[in-house]
Structure formats: structure tokens, C-alpha cells
Motif scaffolding. Sequence first.
Motif, PDB file in Angstrom:
ATOM      1  N   GLU A 188      19.867  93.019  -1.476  1.00 47.35           N
ATOM      2  CA  GLU A 188      20.362  92.930  -2.842  1.00 47.35           C
ATOM      3  C   GLU A 188      19.236  92.503  -3.769  1.00 47.35           C
ATOM      4  O   GLU A 188      18.336  91.749  -3.363  1.00 47.35           O
ATOM      5  N   ALA A 189      19.289  92.974  -5.014  1.00 48.95           N
ATOM      6  CA  ALA A 189      18.376  92.530  -6.063  1.00 48.95           C
ATOM      7  C   ALA A 189      19.201  92.349  -7.329  1.00 48.95           C
ATOM      8  O   ALA A 189      20.032  93.220  -7.657  1.00 48.95           O
ATOM      9  N   GLY A 190      19.019  91.221  -8.011  1.00 44.43           N
ATOM     10  CA  GLY A 190      19.887  90.963  -9.145  1.00 44.43           C
ATOM     11  C   GLY A 190      19.263  90.109 -10.228  1.00 44.43           C
ATOM     12  O   GLY A 190      18.129  89.631 -10.113  1.00 44.43           O
ATOM     13  N   TYR A 191      20.041  89.942 -11.292  1.00 36.51           N
ATOM     14  CA  TYR A 191      19.648  89.107 -12.423  1.00 36.51           C
ATOM     15  C   TYR A 191      20.823  88.207 -12.791  1.00 36.51           C
ATOM     16  O   TYR A 191      21.948  88.680 -12.984  1.00 36.51           O
ATOM     17  N   TRP A 192      20.551  86.905 -12.841  1.00 37.45           N
ATOM     18  CA  TRP A 192      21.562  85.897 -13.177  1.00 37.45           C
ATOM     19  C   TRP A 192      21.200  85.257 -14.509  1.00 37.45           C
ATOM     20  O   TRP A 192      20.054  84.818 -14.709  1.00 37.45           O
ATOM     21  N   HIS A 193      22.166  85.207 -15.406  1.00 38.46           N
ATOM     22  CA  HIS A 193      21.953  84.510 -16.672  1.00 38.46           C
ATOM     23  C   HIS A 193      23.182  83.647 -16.951  1.00 38.46           C
ATOM     24  O   HIS A 193      24.318  84.115 -16.833  1.00 38.46           O
ATOM     25  N   SER A 194      22.932  82.382 -17.298  1.00 34.75           N
ATOM     26  CA  SER A 194      24.054  81.467 -17.524  1.00 34.75           C
ATOM     27  C   SER A 194      23.780  80.546 -18.702  1.00 34.75           C
ATOM     28  O   SER A 194      22.625  80.320 -19.083  1.00 34.75           O
ATOM     29  N   ASP A 195      24.849  80.023 -19.241  1.00 34.29           N
ATOM     30  CA  ASP A 195      24.775  79.065 -20.344  1.00 34.29           C
ATOM     31  C   ASP A 195      25.778  77.956 -20.061  1.00 34.29           C
ATOM     32  O   ASP A 195      26.991  78.199 -20.031  1.00 34.29           O
ATOM     33  N   ASN A 196      25.267  76.749 -19.796  1.00 33.38           N
ATOM     34  CA  ASN A 196      26.119  75.582 -19.516  1.00 33.38           C
ATOM     35  C   ASN A 196      27.098  75.843 -18.369  1.00 33.38           C
ATOM     36  O   ASN A 196      28.265  75.436 -18.425  1.00 33.38           O
ATOM     37  N   TYR A 197      26.600  76.486 -17.315  1.00 35.83           N
ATOM     38  CA  TYR A 197      27.480  76.792 -16.186  1.00 35.83           C
ATOM     39  C   TYR A 197      27.450  75.661 -15.165  1.00 35.83           C
ATOM     40  O   TYR A 197      26.383  75.197 -14.767  1.00 35.83           O
ATOM     41  N   TYR A 198      28.647  75.258 -14.755  1.00 35.53           N
ATOM     42  CA  TYR A 198      28.780  74.215 -13.722  1.00 35.53           C
ATOM     43  C   TYR A 198      29.989  74.524 -12.866  1.00 35.53           C
ATOM     44  O   TYR A 198      31.091  74.807 -13.369  1.00 35.53           O
ATOM     45  N   ALA A 199      29.805  74.485 -11.551  1.00 38.99           N
ATOM     46  CA  ALA A 199      30.897  74.667 -10.595  1.00 38.99           C
ATOM     47  C   ALA A 199      30.783  73.572  -9.546  1.00 38.99           C
ATOM     48  O   ALA A 199      29.785  73.534  -8.807  1.00 38.99           O
ATOM     49  N   PRO A 200      31.750  72.662  -9.454  1.00 37.29           N
ATOM     50  CA  PRO A 200      31.648  71.532  -8.510  1.00 37.29           C
ATOM     51  C   PRO A 200      31.418  71.946  -7.065  1.00 37.29           C
ATOM     52  O   PRO A 200      30.744  71.245  -6.315  1.00 37.29           O
ATOM     53  N   GLU A 201      31.970  73.097  -6.655  1.00 41.07           N
ATOM     54  CA  GLU A 201      31.857  73.548  -5.277  1.00 41.07           C
ATOM     55  C   GLU A 201      30.772  74.604  -5.089  1.00 41.07           C
ATOM     56  O   GLU A 201      30.585  75.108  -3.978  1.00 41.07           O
ATOM     57  N   GLY A 202      30.060  74.952  -6.159  1.00 42.51           N
ATOM     58  CA  GLY A 202      29.118  76.054  -6.086  1.00 42.51           C
ATOM     59  C   GLY A 202      27.740  75.658  -5.586  1.00 42.51           C
ATOM     60  O   GLY A 202      27.417  74.477  -5.410  1.00 42.51           O
ATOM     61  N   ASN A 203      26.910  76.672  -5.378  1.00 41.33           N
ATOM     62  CA  ASN A 203      25.523  76.470  -5.012  1.00 41.33           C
ATOM     63  C   ASN A 203      24.759  76.029  -6.261  1.00 41.33           C
ATOM     64  O   ASN A 203      24.695  76.759  -7.254  1.00 41.33           O
ATOM     65  N   PHE A 204      24.146  74.844  -6.210  1.00 44.37           N
ATOM     66  CA  PHE A 204      23.530  74.269  -7.401  1.00 44.37           C
ATOM     67  C   PHE A 204      22.285  75.029  -7.857  1.00 44.37           C
ATOM     68  O   PHE A 204      21.790  74.778  -8.959  1.00 44.37           O
ATOM     69  N   ILE A 205      21.763  75.946  -7.062  1.00 38.58           N
ATOM     70  CA  ILE A 205      20.630  76.735  -7.514  1.00 38.58           C
ATOM     71  C   ILE A 205      21.006  77.558  -8.744  1.00 38.58           C
ATOM     72  O   ILE A 205      20.147  77.929  -9.550  1.00 38.58           O
ATOM     73  N   PHE A 206      22.316  77.813  -8.940  1.00 39.89           N
ATOM     74  CA  PHE A 206      22.794  78.568 -10.095  1.00 39.89           C
ATOM     75  C   PHE A 206      23.251  77.670 -11.246  1.00 39.89           C
ATOM     76  O   PHE A 206      23.610  78.171 -12.303  1.00 39.89           O
ATOM     77  N   SER A 207      23.263  76.379 -11.045  1.00 39.18           N
ATOM     78  CA  SER A 207      23.908  75.448 -11.978  1.00 39.18           C
ATOM     79  C   SER A 207      23.010  75.093 -13.155  1.00 39.18           C
ATOM     80  O   SER A 207      21.772  75.216 -13.103  1.00 39.18           O
ATOM     81  N   SER A 208      23.641  74.629 -14.230  1.00 39.60           N
ATOM     82  CA  SER A 208      22.917  74.054 -15.364  1.00 39.60           C
ATOM     83  C   SER A 208      22.760  72.551 -15.219  1.00 39.60           C
ATOM     84  O   SER A 208      22.045  71.921 -16.004  1.00 39.60           O
ATOM     85  N   VAL A 209      23.432  71.960 -14.233  1.00 41.48           N
ATOM     86  CA  VAL A 209      23.434  70.511 -14.026  1.00 41.48           C
ATOM     87  C   VAL A 209      22.599  70.166 -12.806  1.00 41.48           C
ATOM     88  O   VAL A 209      22.739  70.787 -11.749  1.00 41.48           O
ATOM     89  N   SER A 210      21.732  69.175 -12.924  1.00 38.45           N
ATOM     90  CA  SER A 210      20.899  68.749 -11.803  1.00 38.45           C
ATOM     91  C   SER A 210      21.714  67.961 -10.790  1.00 38.45           C
ATOM     92  O   SER A 210      22.586  67.170 -11.164  1.00 38.45           O
ATOM     93  N   ASP A 211      21.406  68.176  -9.512  1.00 37.49           N
ATOM     94  CA  ASP A 211      22.111  67.441  -8.464  1.00 37.49           C
ATOM     95  C   ASP A 211      21.371  66.168  -8.067  1.00 37.49           C
ATOM     96  O   ASP A 211      21.842  65.413  -7.221  1.00 37.49           O
TER      97      ASP A 211
END
Length: 375
Positions: free
Chosen positions: A286-309
Motif C-alpha cells: 500500500e502507498a498512501g497520504y494521510w492528512h489530519s486536523d486536531n485528530y485524536y482517537a483514544p484507541e488508535g495508533n498514535f502515529i496518526f494522532s495530533s496529541v503526543s503520548d
Amino acid sequence: FLCLRTEMMRRSVTVSFFLITAGLSLAGQEQCLPHTEGDIYLKLNNINFVRNNEYSNPIIEGYTLIGYFLQPEIIYKADEKVAVSLGANLLSYSGTDRFSKIKPVFSTSFSFSDSTFFRIGTLTGSDEHRLQDPHFNRERLYTNYAGDGLQLRTTGKRYFSDTWLSWENFIFRGDNKREILTAGESFRYALPPIARIINIEVPFQVLIKHYGGQISDYDEQVETYLNMAIGIRAGIDAGKSGDGKAGIECMYFSGNSLTKNSPWEINQGYAGWYKLFGACKNASIEAGYWHSDNYYAPEGNFIFSSVSDHIENLVISERSLITGSFNLTLPWKDFLEFTFAFDGFYDTDLRRFDNAMTLHLRFGKLFRIASLRAG
């Protein structure tokens, strides 16, 4: 065969012991169990894993997961629709001399049909929810395989629906901690093929994460988060035997604090993930592009998050990642699989590349060990 006859009950019970005879696919769903009333099975699930996250950025630190989990269960088929299961989930990390988690597993399942079942107790494996990594971290396959709660699943030729509630922290009156629960719905519908080679799927996913409770005395606030994902996946069958595929997937994610009290003052966010994919037999890319604005998911992979773990109160509102992945899965018969996976993430704003490597051996098999039948 050993036959025991009791005159008082005027019935006979035949106990039959078998050698190892039956295998179960690695998915281990309720539909895989035979319909024979009175049969007793031993079900073994095991994964030996290495997950090396080479992360070094303000959002997430790098770490390595290496170890195994084992989940043996005894399953009794009370009749063709009812199954009762009892066992344990044991998780150990390499380099320790103990189990990090020893958890009893117990469930009762009712099968409405070959495609639909309802379960109370220990849920099926976390990967069977088929959720996207940004809002439900794939690492839960290793660290939190067996949840507890309620589950209703339907699997058809063109559709999949998994609705569940996982109760993760129970509270008693006077406790000083919050109850924690997760509820979710994972739905996917596949349209009829176009010209026999074009396949289109529409996924829709919902996750609710709640921290709270009324009978416990805790200092934190009540928090409830809602994460949703919807999109489309279109692929074309390739190759003479149709074992190759190529296509595109577009997913839209949203994250919301329903209680409007996120510790990072992020009460609403969104993201888009656009991917090209290809697959041939046991390999996929797979090859992709991720763009987010103020995204946070408590159960998600933090590599995609806007919040530091790991850095307190750090928020990077806008994230842009170029993503890539390679996955190779080699099955051995119907009970063992070898998986190697590599995921890469290039942050265009931080100008740095992070990656993760996964290696695991997964064993899953069902053994019929006895039969208790009224004669």
C-alpha cells in the motif's frame, strides 16, 4: 467408547474420546464450530510476536513489543446453537520471568444461523473487528486480544457487521477510579462485481470510548469520545486466476469529545487517508497520504494522532504523512501462519521518517476431545 448406564435416570451417556482430528481456521469464529450436540473441544490460540516501532518524534516514542500470548479454551456444544467456552488468556513479554496478564476467559454463544451469532462474556479476537488502525490500534492483537462484554456478529457473502461492547474496567461503590468501556460497530458492504472484475466495498465504523461512573469517587472528569470512519474501496481483479488485485481506498475519519472536556482542548477533529493498494497471492503493498486536523482517537495508533503520548499538553494540530506498507502472510495448512509486515511514515512537516516492523507466528486450531450424548 466407554458407556455408562444409570438405571435410576433410565438414560445412557456415551463418552467418546478422539485423537486430534479437527482443525479450525485462524479466525476462530463461532460459525466454524460443527453443529454436533454434546461435543467437547479444546481450542488453542497462540501468537508469538515481535513488533518493533522505530519512532522518534514529538507525537510518539519508539518501543518494542516481543513476547507471546496463549489462549486455551474448552468449548462445550450444548446443542447445535449454543456453545459454552471456558479458558484463560496468558500474555508474557520476553525478558520477564512472569506473565504480564493472566485473565480468565468465559463466554456463552448463541448462533441464530451459520452467519449470525450473539455472545456474552469474552469476545472474539480484537483483529476480527476489522477496524482501521488510526482509530483502533492493530497492536491490540498482541496486547489486548480478548475483551469482555457483548457481541453480535453477522457475516455474509457481501456484508459484514460486528457490534460489540467491551467493559474494560469495572468499579465498585467507593472506588477511586473510573469505569472504562468501549463500544463499536464495524460494517462493510460489498456491491455486486462490475464486469466480473471490479469490486467496490463501503466500510463504516463507529467507536465510543467512555471514562466515568456514578458510584466511584475519582478526581478525573467524565470523558466520552466518538470516533467514526467511512469510505470506499474499489479494486480490480488481475491475473488469469484472479488472485491479484489492485485499487484505491479513500477513508474519512472524525473524532469528537462528546463531553467537550478533552484534556488537550481538542473537541473535534478530522482526517483523510487516501491509499493505492496491490495484492498478489500472499503479499500486499500500500502507498498512501494521510492528512489530519486536531485528530485524536483514544484507541488508535498514535502515529496518526495530533496529541503526543509522552510530552504533556503537546498538540500538533495539523499532520501530513506519506504512508507505505508491505505485508507477507504465509499459511501452513489451516492452523499456522507466518506474517511479516513493514509500515513506513514520512512526516512532511517534521521532515522525518518513522517505521514499524512486525513479525509473528500465529497458531489456531480446534481439537475434538470428547462427546457427551444422551442415548
